[in-house]
Write a protein that holds these residues in place. Sequence first.
Motif, short mmCIF file in Angstrom:
data_model
loop_
_atom_site.label_atom_id
_atom_site.label_comp_id
_atom_site.label_asym_id
_atom_site.label_seq_id
_atom_site.Cartn_x
_atom_site.Cartn_y
_atom_site.Cartn_z
N SER A 14 -54.91 55.03 13.40
CA SER A 14 -54.02 55.44 14.49
C SER A 14 -52.57 55.28 14.07
O SER A 14 -52.27 54.58 13.09
CB SER A 14 -54.28 54.57 15.73
N GLU A 15 -51.69 55.90 14.86
CA GLU A 15 -50.26 55.79 14.57
C GLU A 15 -49.78 54.35 14.83
O GLU A 15 -48.95 53.83 14.08
CB GLU A 15 -49.49 56.78 15.45
N ASP A 16 -50.32 53.73 15.87
CA ASP A 16 -49.96 52.32 16.16
C ASP A 16 -50.25 51.45 14.93
O ASP A 16 -49.45 50.64 14.52
CB ASP A 16 -50.80 51.78 17.32
N GLU A 17 -51.46 51.65 14.41
CA GLU A 17 -51.86 50.83 13.26
C GLU A 17 -50.99 51.14 12.04
O GLU A 17 -50.64 50.24 11.27
CB GLU A 17 -53.35 51.09 12.94
N ALA A 18 -50.62 52.42 11.91
CA ALA A 18 -49.78 52.81 10.76
C ALA A 18 -48.44 52.07 10.82
O ALA A 18 -47.96 51.55 9.81
CB ALA A 18 -49.56 54.32 10.76
N ILE A 19 -47.85 52.01 12.00
CA ILE A 19 -46.54 51.35 12.13
C ILE A 19 -46.69 49.84 11.93
O ILE A 19 -45.90 49.21 11.23
CB ILE A 19 -45.89 51.69 13.48
N GLU A 20 -47.76 49.29 12.47
CA GLU A 20 -48.00 47.85 12.29
C GLU A 20 -48.15 47.53 10.81
O GLU A 20 -47.57 46.57 10.30
CB GLU A 20 -49.27 47.47 13.09
N GLN A 21 -48.87 48.39 10.09
CA GLN A 21 -49.09 48.16 8.67
C GLN A 21 -47.80 48.37 7.85
O GLN A 21 -47.52 47.63 6.92
CB GLN A 21 -50.20 49.09 8.16
N ALA A 22 -47.01 49.36 8.23
CA ALA A 22 -45.74 49.58 7.52
C ALA A 22 -44.86 48.34 7.65
O ALA A 22 -44.18 47.94 6.71
CB ALA A 22 -45.02 50.81 8.08
N ASN A 23 -44.90 47.72 8.82
CA ASN A 23 -44.06 46.55 9.07
C ASN A 23 -44.70 45.23 8.63
O ASN A 23 -44.13 44.17 8.85
CB ASN A 23 -43.69 46.46 10.55
N ALA A 24 -45.88 45.31 8.01
CA ALA A 24 -46.58 44.08 7.60
C ALA A 24 -46.00 43.58 6.28
O ALA A 24 -46.69 43.48 5.26
CB ALA A 24 -48.08 44.34 7.47
N THR A 25 -44.71 43.30 6.30
CA THR A 25 -44.03 42.79 5.11
C THR A 25 -42.88 41.89 5.53
O THR A 25 -42.29 42.10 6.60
CB THR A 25 -43.48 43.96 4.25
N ARG A 26 -42.58 40.90 4.69
CA ARG A 26 -41.43 40.05 4.98
C ARG A 26 -40.17 40.66 4.43
O ARG A 26 -39.07 40.23 4.71
CB ARG A 26 -41.65 38.65 4.38
N PHE A 27 -40.32 41.69 3.57
CA PHE A 27 -39.16 42.43 3.07
C PHE A 27 -38.79 43.49 4.11
O PHE A 27 -39.49 43.65 5.11
CB PHE A 27 -39.49 43.10 1.74
N GLY A 28 -37.76 44.24 3.86
CA GLY A 28 -37.40 45.30 4.80
C GLY A 28 -36.35 46.22 4.21
O GLY A 28 -35.32 46.49 4.82
N LEU A 29 -36.63 46.71 2.97
CA LEU A 29 -35.60 47.53 2.33
C LEU A 29 -35.71 49.00 2.73
O LEU A 29 -34.80 49.54 3.34
CB LEU A 29 -35.70 47.37 0.80
N ALA A 30 -36.84 49.65 2.39
CA ALA A 30 -36.95 51.08 2.65
C ALA A 30 -38.32 51.42 3.22
O ALA A 30 -39.31 50.72 2.96
CB ALA A 30 -36.74 51.85 1.34
N ALA A 31 -38.36 52.48 4.04
CA ALA A 31 -39.63 52.96 4.60
C ALA A 31 -39.51 54.47 4.81
O ALA A 31 -38.41 54.97 5.04
CB ALA A 31 -39.93 52.27 5.92
N SER A 32 -40.65 55.16 4.72
CA SER A 32 -40.65 56.62 4.93
C SER A 32 -41.80 57.00 5.85
O SER A 32 -42.82 56.30 5.90
CB SER A 32 -40.90 57.36 3.61
N ILE A 33 -41.61 58.14 6.53
CA ILE A 33 -42.73 58.70 7.29
C ILE A 33 -42.85 60.18 6.96
O ILE A 33 -41.83 60.86 6.75
CB ILE A 33 -42.57 58.49 8.81
N PHE A 34 -44.09 60.65 6.88
CA PHE A 34 -44.34 62.08 6.65
C PHE A 34 -45.10 62.61 7.86
O PHE A 34 -46.23 62.21 8.14
CB PHE A 34 -45.15 62.29 5.36
N THR A 35 -44.45 63.50 8.60
CA THR A 35 -45.03 64.07 9.82
C THR A 35 -44.19 65.27 10.25
O THR A 35 -43.03 65.38 9.86
CB THR A 35 -45.04 63.02 10.96
#
Length: 516
Positions: free
Chosen positions: A413-434
């Motif tokens: 699910s999209e909820d799970e995708a966002i939770e997993q993207a944020n499952a890091t203590r770092f926070g430099l870069a992130a991308s989404i394809f949609t």
Amino acid sequence: TSHPSLRRPPCDLIAGVEHPLSGDGLVSINPARPDQVVWRGTPEISHADEAVAAARAALGPWSRMPEEKRFAVLHRARDLFDERKDEFASIICDETGKALWDSAGEAGILGAKVNITLERSANSGMSRVTGFEAGLTDTRVGKCWFRPHGVMAVIGPFNFPAHLPNGHIVPALAMGNTVGFKPSDKTPGVGQLLAEVYREALAAEGAPGGVVNLVQGGAETAQKLTTHDGIDGVLFTGSWPVGRKILESNLDRPGRIVALEMGGNNAAVVLPDADLRQAAIECVRCAFITTGQRCTCTRRVIVHESVAERFIGAVVKSASTLVVGDPRAEHPVFMGPPVNEASRDAVLAAQASYAKSGGDVLLQATAPEIPGGGAYVTPSIVQVDRFTPTDGSDAGCDVEVFGPLLRIAVVSSEDEAIEQANATRFGLAASIFTKSEASVERFLAEARAGCVNVNCGTAGASSKLPFGGLGLSGNHRPAGAFSLDYCAYPVAGMIESGDAAGVAKGMLFEDEWVEG
Ligand code: NAD
């Protein structure tokens, strides 16, 4: 012992004076040809004191110089960067192992950095550090102006050995600071070339040589510089474990600016409606570019189950075609060797460890033998169940492996995708394809990263924008277009032109006390 791009033998440059470094206490070799020495010299730790003293002596004259004169030095440096583009590309290639086209890309942005930093337009960095006035009362004017911090220790990483220290030096100098610069001990040659350019630009404009001082060395020299009583700030780009040490050793100096640009464990999310061609190409390019040695490389892909099979199949196929080879080869090479054998071994060890803890190795990294004898490694892709924001050793753990290793997790699910993207203590870069505007809007609001991209990969950034990360990636002092911010502090002043100072309640004042 000296690369053809360098005009001087291995040396430190303090107050514009060359201090030759003989011996072999520090040796950088060509990662693609380990028998080729790029730079060799024995660092002199006492030079850190001398560099700080020289930077301190130059601070007054430099910071009081009219802005145009300081900018003239930077423009002169820009012209030298442009003139010596090929020399920079050549030594970057030979000292880091980056493909020649990749090295030329870094060399080409050195001069542009000066133009972008000094630009005066509505959204420019300069507009953020331009003083202003505000009327406070009929007789009182409020003023804001910017002052340099003072002497800055600039500590560089190996992966963009010229561009990243330069990204600190240009704004530092523009705002009137002076610098003690220690390049990465993996790339002392490129560091020297950068300092040679500043030395020449300062001399040509009649500015003090102590404005930029070069000190070579490893952790010991870096520690000496970053804990020195004579500095006013640290501008650091490197890994979290080292950034942590710098932060810790400056705990008792809250007034000192400690700007930390550190690593990442960057995620790309692929939703069911994504353009899979665009997503697959960008994810492969951004995972493996510069042999996975960019802070913004895509480390984790999170793909929706409905497109997972097609997407993962394409990514694995494409990654397996990447040409790994001699960075100077005539035929197109995507990636050269990592910076050294230890980096190659770290990738192979991480791959083995993830496999042991349940990860599914979809593309097995190997250590191919390529003429020249470099410690090459091919791309690795490992599928894991899920990502966890811990520094353990499970297959989904949150550790930055600084090399060509990509992990993929499938979500439902999209909820799970966002939770997993944020499952890091770092926070430099992130991308989404949609293609969905709603999904984009949600991701821009919820992705916990300093650089958030849509339909393009995580690697690469524009100097026209701020750059920096959250969490273990940095301390919210974005670089890029906002780098002037951390190189100066605003001062607030109130300027009174009237003489109607009021006597407050409970206070007595007789005018005759001051009458002659
Ligand atoms: P590193 O942290 O190993 O070294 C960086 C610098 O710190 C070197 O000059 C090193 O000599 C110095 N150093 C070592 N010990 C020190 C100490 N105790 N005190 C002070 N300085 C010390 O990093 P690296 O391997 O050169 O570069 C790769 C790392 O840099 C990765 O983590 C990558 O993500 C990060 N990086 C971040 C950015 C960014 O802008 N956020 C950009 C590029 C690289």
